[in-house]
Design an enzyme around this catalytic site. Structure first.
Site, PDB file in Angstrom:
ATOM      1  N   LYS A   1       0.833  -1.216   0.000  1.00 31.49           N
ATOM      2  CA  LYS A   1       0.000   0.000   0.000  1.00 31.49           C
ATOM      3  C   LYS A   1       0.865   1.262   0.000  1.00 31.49           C
ATOM      4  O   LYS A   1       0.467   2.289  -0.508  1.00 31.49           O
ATOM      5  CB  LYS A   1      -0.950  -0.009   1.189  1.00 31.49           C
TER       6      LYS A   1
ATOM      7  N   ARG B   1      -5.771   0.291  17.726  1.00 34.27           N
ATOM      8  CA  ARG B   1      -6.406   0.464  16.428  1.00 34.27           C
ATOM      9  C   ARG B   1      -7.388  -0.687  16.277  1.00 34.27           C
ATOM     10  O   ARG B   1      -8.326  -0.776  17.053  1.00 34.27           O
ATOM     11  CB  ARG B   1      -5.376   0.560  15.298  1.00 34.27           C
TER      12      ARG B   1
HETATM   13  C1  LIG Z   1       0.119  -1.134   6.681  1.00 34.85           C
HETATM   14  C2  LIG Z   1      -0.047  -2.338   7.473  1.00 34.85           C
HETATM   15  C3  LIG Z   1       1.039  -3.206   7.648  1.00 34.85           C
HETATM   16  C4  LIG Z   1       2.425  -2.924   7.097  1.00 34.85           C
HETATM   17  O1  LIG Z   1       2.990  -1.820   7.757  1.00 34.85           O
HETATM   18  P1  LIG Z   1       4.537  -1.457   7.597  1.00 34.85           P
HETATM   19  O2  LIG Z   1       4.835  -0.612   8.777  1.00 34.85           O
HETATM   20  O3  LIG Z   1       4.656  -0.692   6.326  1.00 34.85           O
HETATM   21  O4  LIG Z   1       5.316  -2.698   7.570  1.00 34.85           O
HETATM   22  C5  LIG Z   1       0.821  -4.358   8.380  1.00 34.85           C
HETATM   23  N1  LIG Z   1      -0.382  -4.639   8.912  1.00 34.85           N
HETATM   24  C6  LIG Z   1      -1.441  -3.820   8.771  1.00 34.85           C
HETATM   25  C7  LIG Z   1      -2.724  -4.198   9.395  1.00 34.85           C
HETATM   26  C8  LIG Z   1      -1.318  -2.654   8.037  1.00 34.85           C
HETATM   27  O5  LIG Z   1      -2.371  -1.855   7.899  1.00 34.85           O
END
Ligand SMILES: *Cc1c(COP(=O)(O)O)cnc(C)c1O
Length: 359
Positions: free
Chosen positions: A35, A130
């Site tokens: 993403k 969260r």
């Molecule tokens: C964005 C996201 C990740 C990855 O995060 P990074 O810090 O870029 O590794 C993992 N799990 C969830 C639920 C996310 O939303």
């Protein structure tokens, strides 16, 4: 054409490979989270080739593009799904993170309609506040119900997220709690869980330091395979074989002048409603570049490759840099290159005015 974002496939492959191999040694599989680069297909393909088990995103449109364009890619939806996107979820996502039983019931129903199965990972909130169940009994009860009552929704495992909202650190203690919950579920359902997912890039330092609790067998890594700065710079646990230059911003110089460093006139607000402060450092040579906050967010998240220049400010459409005595002599039409941090990658990869060049 500029501004442009260069996406280096080989560097991304090497960055992902370094994480996948490190994790593999400790029995941990990796979902490559894309993403941050808006699901860029070249980067996604490189990460998959490097050994990531799935590609993950929080945005349905990116997952759909991956399913369409990268044959055989397994996909994981990271954001707890909207009721209004369940049809698309079942059509395009192999796995998803979940925290509401009502939604899982609707997925079961939609799977029945589409003649598909879908794997879910139940999220436990260990304090970052969260997504996820706060109460472990509630999560365990939902896990049992899925296992015993559902035909199309499969319980792939459980997971947690730390660091994103509450800035909570991943530790052997909080992730150890997740493992304990996994063991309880395994005892109740009489089989091993495929996935016990211990978080995102912020959990990687535990792997580097050899402190990841046994039982965590999966991580979801975005920043740590894309811009690769967090683990080395925030946690001082650099991963061997990684580099921070897989994404490079190139922007064109449109003005070169010597100007005062302190604005002239009565000071009020800047373009974003802030009241910045300035230090009078005399007259300096500076350059304007044709790229702005609409493209990269904050200029603090850009790092010039030419270390003799310094970024001093930006507005929606301009980046202002100061040139030093040691700088080479730039002329109009030349470009400057920047490494980018994760937040800037997020914006740059989405900006329609920034062309993406795969190298
Ligand atoms: C964005 C996201 C990740 C990855 O995060 P990074 O810090 O870029 O590794 C993992 N799990 C969830 C639920 C996310 O939303």
């Amino acid at each position: 054409m500029y501004p442009r974002l260069n996406v280096y496939k080989e560097r991304t492959y090497n960055n992902a490979k370094a994480v996948v191999e490190l994790c593999e040694k400790q029995g941990i599989s990796v979902t490559g989270v894309v993403k941050g680069c808006s699901g860029n297909l070249a980067a996604s393909t490189a990460i998959l080739k490097a050994g990531a088990k799935h590609l993950g995103s929080s945005r349905m449109s990116q997952i759909e593009a991956i399913k369409r364009e990268i044959p055989g890619a397994k996909t994981l939806m990271l954001r707890i799904p909207m009721i209004s996107e369940i049809e698309r979820l079942v059509a395009s996502c192999d796995y998803s993170l979940q925290s509401e039983y009502e939604i899982i019931e609707r997925i079961e129903h939609e799977c029945h309609n589409q003649g598909k199965t879908h794997d879910v990972i139940l999220m436990m909130d260990l304090g970052d506040l969260r997504e996820g169940y706060m109460n472990e009994e509630e999560l365990i009860a939902v896990a049992e119900k899925i296992e015993n009552d559902m035909k199309f929704v499969k319980l792939a495992g459980i997971g947690t997220n730390v660091g994103c909202y509450g800035s909570v650190k991943a530790t052997p203690e909080n992730l150890g709690k997740l493992v304990q919950i996994a063991y309880k579920i395994e005892a109740l359902i009489g089989r091993k869980l495929e996935i016990v997912s211990g978080g995102a890039t912020s959990s990687l330092p535990l792997v580097v330091q050899g402190e990841m609790p046994t039982g965590i067998n999966h991580l979801r890594i975005g920043e740590g395979v894309l811009t690769c700065r967090e683990v080395g710079e925030f946690y001082h646990s650099p991963i061997e074989g990684q580099s921070t230059d897989a994404f490079i911003l190139e922007a064109e110089i449109v003005e070169i002048k010597t100007k005062p460093t302190y604005p002239i006139g009565e000071l009020a607000y800047d373009a974003f409603g802030n009241t910045p402060s300035f230090e009078d450092r005399g007259i300096k040579k500076r350059m304007l570049l044709a790229v702005g906050r609409q493209d990269f967010g904050q200029h603090e998240k850009l790092i010039p490759l030419d270390q003799t220049i310094e970024i001093i400010g930006s507005s929606s459409d301009h980046l202002i840099v100061e040139v030093s005595e040691q700088s080479k002599s730039y002329k109009l039409g030349d470009t400057l290159s920047f490494e980018i941090m994760y937040p800037s990658m997020l914006y740059l990869t989405e900006s329609p005015d920034v062309i993406k060049v795969v190298l």
